[in-house]
Design an enzyme around this catalytic site. Structure first.
Site, short mmCIF file in Angstrom:
data_model
loop_
_atom_site.label_atom_id
_atom_site.label_comp_id
_atom_site.label_asym_id
_atom_site.label_seq_id
_atom_site.Cartn_x
_atom_site.Cartn_y
_atom_site.Cartn_z
N SER A 29 0.30 -1.43 0.26
CA SER A 29 -0.39 -0.30 0.34
C SER A 29 0.68 1.38 -0.19
O SER A 29 1.75 1.08 0.10
CB SER A 29 -0.64 -0.03 1.57
OG SER A 29 -1.57 -0.98 1.50
N THR A 32 4.61 4.44 -3.12
CA THR A 32 5.36 4.08 -4.15
C THR A 32 5.16 2.26 -4.95
O THR A 32 5.18 2.41 -6.42
CB THR A 32 6.37 3.66 -3.73
OG1 THR A 32 7.15 4.58 -2.41
CG2 THR A 32 7.93 2.82 -4.62
N ASP A 85 6.38 -3.77 -1.98
CA ASP A 85 5.78 -2.65 -0.98
C ASP A 85 6.79 -1.83 -0.18
O ASP A 85 7.88 -1.97 -0.09
CB ASP A 85 5.39 -3.34 0.31
CG ASP A 85 4.07 -3.15 1.46
OD1 ASP A 85 3.44 -3.00 2.35
OD2 ASP A 85 3.66 -1.31 0.98
N GLY A 86 6.17 -0.33 0.15
CA GLY A 86 7.09 0.38 0.88
C GLY A 86 7.11 0.58 1.75
O GLY A 86 7.18 -0.87 2.99
N ASP A 88 8.60 3.72 5.85
CA ASP A 88 8.54 5.13 5.60
C ASP A 88 9.65 4.70 6.01
O ASP A 88 10.78 6.23 5.99
CB ASP A 88 7.69 5.41 6.58
CG ASP A 88 6.20 4.99 6.46
OD1 ASP A 88 5.42 5.93 5.26
OD2 ASP A 88 5.25 4.59 7.10
N GLY A 100 2.77 4.58 8.04
CA GLY A 100 2.67 5.80 7.76
C GLY A 100 0.92 6.30 7.14
O GLY A 100 0.40 7.35 6.70
N GLY A 101 0.64 5.06 5.82
CA GLY A 101 -0.62 4.80 5.13
C GLY A 101 -2.01 4.68 5.74
O GLY A 101 -2.51 4.28 5.68
N GLU A 107 -0.82 -5.59 5.71
CA GLU A 107 1.11 -5.20 4.94
C GLU A 107 1.64 -6.51 5.85
O GLU A 107 2.21 -7.50 5.16
CB GLU A 107 1.59 -4.25 4.98
CG GLU A 107 0.30 -3.08 4.33
CD GLU A 107 1.38 -1.84 4.17
OE1 GLU A 107 1.79 -1.01 5.10
OE2 GLU A 107 1.32 -0.76 3.04
O1 DER Z 1 1.92 2.27 4.93
C1 DER Z 1 2.85 1.71 4.28
O2 DER Z 1 3.23 1.27 5.00
C2 DER Z 1 3.26 2.27 3.26
O3 DER Z 1 3.82 0.84 2.65
C3 DER Z 1 4.50 3.12 3.49
O4 DER Z 1 5.04 2.56 4.42
C4 DER Z 1 5.11 4.11 2.27
O5 DER Z 1 4.04 4.76 1.31
P1 DER Z 1 4.65 5.60 0.17
O6 DER Z 1 5.43 5.28 -1.18
O7 DER Z 1 3.39 6.29 -0.01
O8 DER Z 1 5.78 6.45 0.57
#
Ligand code: DER
Length: 233
Positions: A29, A32, A85-86, A88, A100-101, A107
């Protein structure tokens, strides 16, 4: 090069290096991951790739549907080949801050069911220690009725400050896809044993999950300002 371009090159590299035909792919999520799904859809189209995508949030599910990718779920695909996955922040030991999201619970579940977890990020997420760059704290998903005693206990245990995450587009707190609240713990000590911290916080009644991903990330790709991609594993 813009930050968005940096995210894109990292995402494309991860998808190209780790996704194979007939894979079950966890879709993370955030912003990125949007580029990763874009690249995955391109490869499905051009290489006639057969992949099934497992979402980590409502946002991820919408992305999968929007790109006409095959939507799966853990009930039928409990073993995932690779999750992309992304994050922070990523420290020197590959410990992640995620959430962060606000999607950290699903996740972490999906990452825990994956043979490999690959993080994609821009260069601003690449740190020596947690807290060097990411200043919004470690997200902790909690059962709403318990958020005050949990705040008190965490401060007693580890110090710092804790904020209930407020929503922007609605009055009141953020409510996650799972109906819970998010606490952001602004820690001060950057030299804690994050594995132990994660375990101890998880033991507090009412804590559902933390945004500390310890020993879960196999490889991280960081898009650089000049268009290259740095790798860490
Ligand atoms: O919420 C999350 O864990 C997202 O993966 C976040 O950590 C990364 O979000 P971004 O790709 O918008 O920086």
């Amino acid at each position: 090069m813009s930050l968005e371009q940096a995210k894109l090159v990292a995402a494309y590299r991860a998808v190209d290096e780790f996704v194979q035909n007939n894979n079950i792919v966890g879709i993370g999520s955030g912003s990125t991951v949007v580029y990763a799904v874009q690249r995955l859809a391109e490869r499905v189209e051009t290489e006639n790739l057969n992949v099934t995508c497992i979402p980590t949030s409502f946002q991820a599910k919408q992305l999968i549907i929007k790109h006409n990718l095959i939507l799966g779920e853990l009930d039928t695909n409990p073993i995932i080949d690779v999750t992309i996955d992304g994050a922070d922040e990523v420290d020197a030991n590959m410990t992640l801050i995620k959430g962060g999201g606000g999607c950290l619970l699903q996740e972490k579940i999906i990452a825990s069911c994956s043979k490999k977890m690959i993080v994609i990020a821009d260069y601003t997420k690449d740190s020596e220690k947690l807290g060097d760059r990411y200043k919004k704290g470690i997200p902790i998903e909690v059962v709403p009725m318990a958020y005050v005693p949990i705040k008190i206990k965490i401060i007693q245990m580890f110090g710092g400050e804790i904020k209930l995450r407020s929503a922007i587009a609605k009055a009141g707190p953020v409510v996650t896809d799972n109906g819970n609240f998010i606490l952001d713990w602004l820690f001060t000590n950057q030299d804690l044993d994050w594995d132990q911290v994660n375990s101890e916080i998880k033991m507090i009644p009412g804590v559902v999950e933390t945004g500390l991903f310890v020993k879960m990330c196999n490889k991280a790709y960081f898009g650089q300002a000049e268009g290259t991609v740095a790798e860490r594993s």
